[in-house]
Design a protein around this motif. Structure first.
Motif, PDB file in Angstrom:
ATOM      1  N   VAL A  10       0.848  -1.189   0.000  1.00  0.00           N
ATOM      2  CA  VAL A  10       0.000   0.000   0.000  1.00  0.00           C
ATOM      3  C   VAL A  10       0.885   1.241   0.000  1.00  0.00           C
ATOM      4  CG1 VAL A  10      -1.833   1.238   1.233  1.00  0.00           C
ATOM      5  CG2 VAL A  10      -1.734  -1.269   1.330  1.00  0.00           C
ATOM      6  N   SER A  11       0.611   2.144  -0.936  1.00  0.00           N
ATOM      7  CA  SER A  11       1.331   3.411  -0.897  1.00  0.00           C
ATOM      8  C   SER A  11       0.352   4.548  -1.120  1.00  0.00           C
ATOM      9  CB  SER A  11       2.478   3.434  -1.917  1.00  0.00           C
ATOM     10  OG  SER A  11       1.984   3.201  -3.203  1.00  0.00           O
ATOM     11  N   GLY A  12       0.809   5.749  -0.851  1.00  0.00           N
ATOM     12  CA  GLY A  12      -0.043   6.926  -0.981  1.00  0.00           C
ATOM     13  C   GLY A  12       0.544   8.036  -0.145  1.00  0.00           C
ATOM     14  N   PRO A  13       0.194   9.266  -0.459  1.00  0.00           N
ATOM     15  CA  PRO A  13       0.800  10.402   0.229  1.00  0.00           C
ATOM     16  C   PRO A  13       0.513  10.415   1.733  1.00  0.00           C
ATOM     17  CG  PRO A  13      -0.484  11.124  -1.673  1.00  0.00           C
ATOM     18  CD  PRO A  13      -0.775   9.677  -1.476  1.00  0.00           C
ATOM     19  N   SER A  14       1.399  11.054   2.456  1.00  0.00           N
ATOM     20  CA  SER A  14       1.220  11.266   3.883  1.00  0.00           C
ATOM     21  C   SER A  14      -0.046  12.089   4.098  1.00  0.00           C
ATOM     22  CB  SER A  14       2.439  12.033   4.396  1.00  0.00           C
ATOM     23  OG  SER A  14       2.334  12.244   5.755  1.00  0.00           O
ATOM     24  N   GLY A  15      -0.896  11.666   5.051  1.00  0.00           N
ATOM     25  CA  GLY A  15      -2.106  12.427   5.346  1.00  0.00           C
ATOM     26  C   GLY A  15      -3.317  11.968   4.560  1.00  0.00           C
ATOM     27  N   VAL A  16      -3.134  10.888   3.754  1.00  0.00           N
ATOM     28  CA  VAL A  16      -4.239  10.446   2.898  1.00  0.00           C
ATOM     29  C   VAL A  16      -5.188   9.494   3.632  1.00  0.00           C
ATOM     30  CG1 VAL A  16      -3.243   8.370   1.820  1.00  0.00           C
ATOM     31  CG2 VAL A  16      -4.685   9.886   0.455  1.00  0.00           C
ATOM     32  N   ALA A 151       4.539  18.508  -2.020  1.00  0.00           N
ATOM     33  CA  ALA A 151       5.423  18.337  -3.173  1.00  0.00           C
ATOM     34  C   ALA A 151       5.723  16.847  -3.379  1.00  0.00           C
ATOM     35  CB  ALA A 151       6.719  19.117  -2.967  1.00  0.00           C
ATOM     36  N   ILE A 152       5.946  16.128  -2.272  1.00  0.00           N
ATOM     37  CA  ILE A 152       6.190  14.675  -2.347  1.00  0.00           C
ATOM     38  C   ILE A 152       4.920  13.979  -2.855  1.00  0.00           C
ATOM     39  CG2 ILE A 152       6.682  12.579  -1.000  1.00  0.00           C
ATOM     40  CD1 ILE A 152       8.402  14.419   0.868  1.00  0.00           C
ATOM     41  N   ALA A 153       3.750  14.414  -2.342  1.00  0.00           N
ATOM     42  CA  ALA A 153       2.466  13.827  -2.749  1.00  0.00           C
ATOM     43  C   ALA A 153       2.263  13.974  -4.250  1.00  0.00           C
ATOM     44  CB  ALA A 153       1.314  14.502  -2.006  1.00  0.00           C
ATOM     45  N   LEU A 154       2.607  15.149  -4.770  1.00  0.00           N
ATOM     46  CA  LEU A 154       2.462  15.407  -6.197  1.00  0.00           C
ATOM     47  C   LEU A 154       3.299  14.408  -6.999  1.00  0.00           C
ATOM     48  CD1 LEU A 154       1.116  17.435  -8.144  1.00  0.00           C
ATOM     49  CD2 LEU A 154       3.226  18.749  -8.087  1.00  0.00           C
ATOM     50  N   ILE A 157       1.671  10.934  -6.861  1.00  0.00           N
ATOM     51  CA  ILE A 157       0.505  10.819  -7.745  1.00  0.00           C
ATOM     52  C   ILE A 157       0.962  10.765  -9.208  1.00  0.00           C
ATOM     53  CG2 ILE A 157      -1.648  11.927  -8.516  1.00  0.00           C
ATOM     54  CD1 ILE A 157      -1.877  13.073  -5.605  1.00  0.00           C
ATOM     55  N   GLU A 158       1.985  11.554  -9.542  1.00  0.00           N
ATOM     56  CA  GLU A 158       2.540  11.511 -10.904  1.00  0.00           C
ATOM     57  C   GLU A 158       3.037  10.105 -11.223  1.00  0.00           C
ATOM     58  OE1 GLU A 158       5.513  14.590 -10.973  1.00  0.00           O
ATOM     59  OE2 GLU A 158       4.032  16.142 -11.454  1.00  0.00           O
ATOM     60  N   TYR A 159       3.729   9.502 -10.242  1.00  0.00           N
ATOM     61  CA  TYR A 159       4.246   8.136 -10.430  1.00  0.00           C
ATOM     62  C   TYR A 159       3.082   7.152 -10.598  1.00  0.00           C
ATOM     63  CZ  TYR A 159       6.812   3.781  -9.501  1.00  0.00           C
ATOM     64  OH  TYR A 159       7.332   2.513  -9.585  1.00  0.00           O
ATOM     65  N   ALA A 160       2.034   7.330  -9.783  1.00  0.00           N
ATOM     66  CA  ALA A 160       0.853   6.458  -9.881  1.00  0.00           C
ATOM     67  C   ALA A 160       0.201   6.609 -11.259  1.00  0.00           C
ATOM     68  CB  ALA A 160      -0.142   6.788  -8.777  1.00  0.00           C
ATOM     69  N   LYS A 161       0.228   7.823 -11.802  1.00  0.00           N
ATOM     70  CA  LYS A 161      -0.373   8.063 -13.123  1.00  0.00           C
ATOM     71  C   LYS A 161       0.371   7.333 -14.235  1.00  0.00           C
ATOM     72  CE  LYS A 161      -2.959  12.376 -12.609  1.00  0.00           C
ATOM     73  NZ  LYS A 161      -4.326  11.914 -12.817  1.00  0.00           N
ATOM     74  N   GLU A 162       1.623   6.953 -13.957  1.00  0.00           N
ATOM     75  CA  GLU A 162       2.382   6.186 -14.956  1.00  0.00           C
ATOM     76  C   GLU A 162       1.925   4.724 -14.994  1.00  0.00           C
ATOM     77  OE1 GLU A 162       6.561   6.492 -14.029  1.00  0.00           O
ATOM     78  OE2 GLU A 162       6.454   8.677 -13.878  1.00  0.00           O
TER      79      GLU A 162
END
Length: 200
Positions: A10-16, A151-154, A157-162
């Motif tokens: 499981v991955s995802g930005p901090s605070g999600v 900035a890390i979250a962005l 998400i960019e990586y997830a979009k790949e």
């Protein structure tokens, strides 16, 4: 002999809201899942237990483990090392539980170079604006650290979009998100959510 169940990464930005999802899953199914406990070189915080929250090791020990190829993935954050070892994943699956790993984007890239073959799940915020207000609402974040986390979250998400993940769950509503997360954890099929646009 039960068939080997692929670990769930499981991955995802901090605070999600990942920790809320984990807490609910472990409360509902105390015997079905196990967390892979990470190694770290940081000092324990009050109440943290060695072997339960983390394996706390010295920097030298950590570097020795790296050289022995003990880690599935490892990274350095704020001067401390964190790593997921093959041993902890084996311990969980050896106890007949499905192993759950929580790993950030940098680590996901490393896991893809191993033979672990987990199911990759990304927990996404409904929008960056929603994530920003969540981080600011925590009260533990300074403006600078919230900006850094966004900035890390962005990037994540960019990586997830790949297309790095097998499945995406957007945590727009915790009950809906948990319903989907529970299904994925139990090995049921779900229809993946769409990732939010990156501009808000």
């Amino acid at each position: 002999m039960s068939h080997f169940v692929r670990p769930l990464l499981v991955s995802g930005p901090s605070g999600v809201g990942k920790s809320t999802l984990f807490k609910r899953l472990f409360a509902e199914f105390p015997d079905k899942f196990g967390f892979s406990v990470s190694h770290t070189t940081r000092t324990p915080r009050p109440g943290e237990v060695h072997g339960e929250h983390y394996y706390f090791v010295s920097r030298d020990e950590f570097l020795k483990l790296i050289s022995e190829g003990a880690f599935i993935e490892h990274a350095e954050f704020s001067g401390n090392f964190y790593g997921t070892s093959f041993m902890t994943v084996k311990q969980v699956s050896g106890a007949g539980r499905r192993c759950i790993l929580e790993i950030e984007a940098q680590g996901v890239r490393q896991v893809k170079n191993t033979n672990l073959n987990p199911v990759y799940l990304f927990i996404s915020p409904p929008s960056l604006a929603a994530l920003r207000s969540r981080l600011q609402g925590r009260g533990t974040e300074t403006e600078a650290s919230a900006t850094k986390r966004l900035a890390i979250a962005l990037k994540e998400i960019e990586y997830a979009k790949e297309g790095a993940h097998d499945l995406v769950i957007v945590n727009d509503d915790i009950d809906r998100a948990y319903g989907l997360f529970r299904k994925v954890a139990l090995g049921e099929e779900i229809e993946s959510d769409k990732l939010p646009p990156l501009d808000d």
